[in-house]
Design an enzyme around this catalytic site. Structure first.
Site, mmCIF file in Angstrom:
data_model
loop_
_atom_site.group_PDB
_atom_site.id
_atom_site.type_symbol
_atom_site.label_atom_id
_atom_site.label_comp_id
_atom_site.label_asym_id
_atom_site.label_seq_id
_atom_site.Cartn_x
_atom_site.Cartn_y
_atom_site.Cartn_z
ATOM 1 N N ASP A 1 0.594 -0.925 5.559
ATOM 2 C CA ASP A 1 -0.509 -1.623 4.917
ATOM 3 C C ASP A 1 -1.787 -1.278 5.678
ATOM 4 O O ASP A 1 -1.796 -1.275 6.912
ATOM 5 C CB ASP A 1 -0.266 -3.136 4.930
ATOM 6 C CG ASP A 1 -1.032 -3.840 3.832
ATOM 7 O OD1 ASP A 1 -0.811 -3.521 2.650
ATOM 8 O OD2 ASP A 1 -1.856 -4.718 4.156
ATOM 9 N N TYR A 2 -2.827 -0.969 4.948
ATOM 10 C CA TYR A 2 -4.118 -0.626 5.537
ATOM 11 C C TYR A 2 -4.980 -1.877 5.632
ATOM 12 O O TYR A 2 -5.060 -2.659 4.685
ATOM 13 C CB TYR A 2 -4.836 0.416 4.671
ATOM 14 C CG TYR A 2 -4.059 1.685 4.484
ATOM 15 C CD1 TYR A 2 -3.992 2.643 5.491
ATOM 16 C CD2 TYR A 2 -3.384 1.933 3.292
ATOM 17 C CE1 TYR A 2 -3.266 3.812 5.318
ATOM 18 C CE2 TYR A 2 -2.663 3.098 3.110
ATOM 19 C CZ TYR A 2 -2.604 4.040 4.128
ATOM 20 O OH TYR A 2 -1.895 5.181 3.949
ATOM 21 N N ASP B 1 0.829 -1.209 0.000
ATOM 22 C CA ASP B 1 0.000 0.000 0.000
ATOM 23 C C ASP B 1 0.863 1.258 0.000
ATOM 24 O O ASP B 1 0.592 2.204 -0.731
ATOM 25 C CB ASP B 1 -0.930 0.021 1.213
ATOM 26 C CG ASP B 1 -2.056 -1.002 1.118
ATOM 27 O OD1 ASP B 1 -2.299 -1.527 0.020
ATOM 28 O OD2 ASP B 1 -2.686 -1.271 2.156
#
Length: 172
Positions: free
Chosen positions: A59-60, A46
């Site tokens: 990272d979401y 991401d």
């Protein structure tokens, strides 16, 4: 940031063994599907960010958890095997930085992996999970992805003193 690198007949169990030994060892998690991997490993991080002279992957995650305590975040990471995901992301980042930075050193230049659980952003933890895989793990996986037949010891069969001796003898 996208990445791709080749895999030569590597069994996923070797990856699982190494990751489970070095990240949250002695904590339960589902086993990976132990199929042989061959071809190209592709992924998309991401975000890669640079802060205080170190590179981090972010990272979401949109998972809904019972709460967003550190314990619940770690449980979710292990349950969904995100620790394998971020270890592979860090391996890809390691390879990129090794190729691009003149005096690259993992400990100095790699900050680690940050997972932001968006639904927990207003909680005490702010929904943040952080971990930096040890260099021994990243180096071992780098070796395995390049040559799956390289005689690395099985980390699950090593006691701590034997593990350190094996790491020193392999230069990892």
């Amino acid at each position: 940031m996208a990445f791709t690198f080749p895999i030569k007949k590597l069994n996923a169990q070797k990856i699982d063994d190494w990751v489970s030994y070095f990240i949250h060892c002695n904590q339960s998690r589902p086993a990976l599907n132990y199929l042989p991997l061959e071809g190209m490993m592709t992924g998309f991080m991401d975000l890669v960010l640079f802060h205080d002279n170190q590179y981090f992957i972010l990272d979401y995650k949109s998972n809904k958890l019972k709460d967003y305590s550190n314990e619940s975040l770690t449980e979710a990471v292990l349950h969904h095997r995100y620790e394998v995901q971020y270890t592979l992301y860090i391996l890809a980042l390691h390879r990129l930085l090794k190729a691009r930075l003149k005096d690259y050193q993992y400990e100095q230049h790699v900050g680690g992996a940050i997972y932001l659980f968006l639904r927990g952003i207003k909680e005490t933890t702010q929904g943040l999970y952080f971990n930096k895989p040890p260099f021994e793990l990243i180096n071992a996986l780098d070796i395995l992805f390049r040559d799956p037949n390289f005689a690395l010891p099985n980390p699950l069969s090593m006691n701590p003193s034997r593990a350190k001796m094996a790491q020193a003898s392999l230069g990892i």
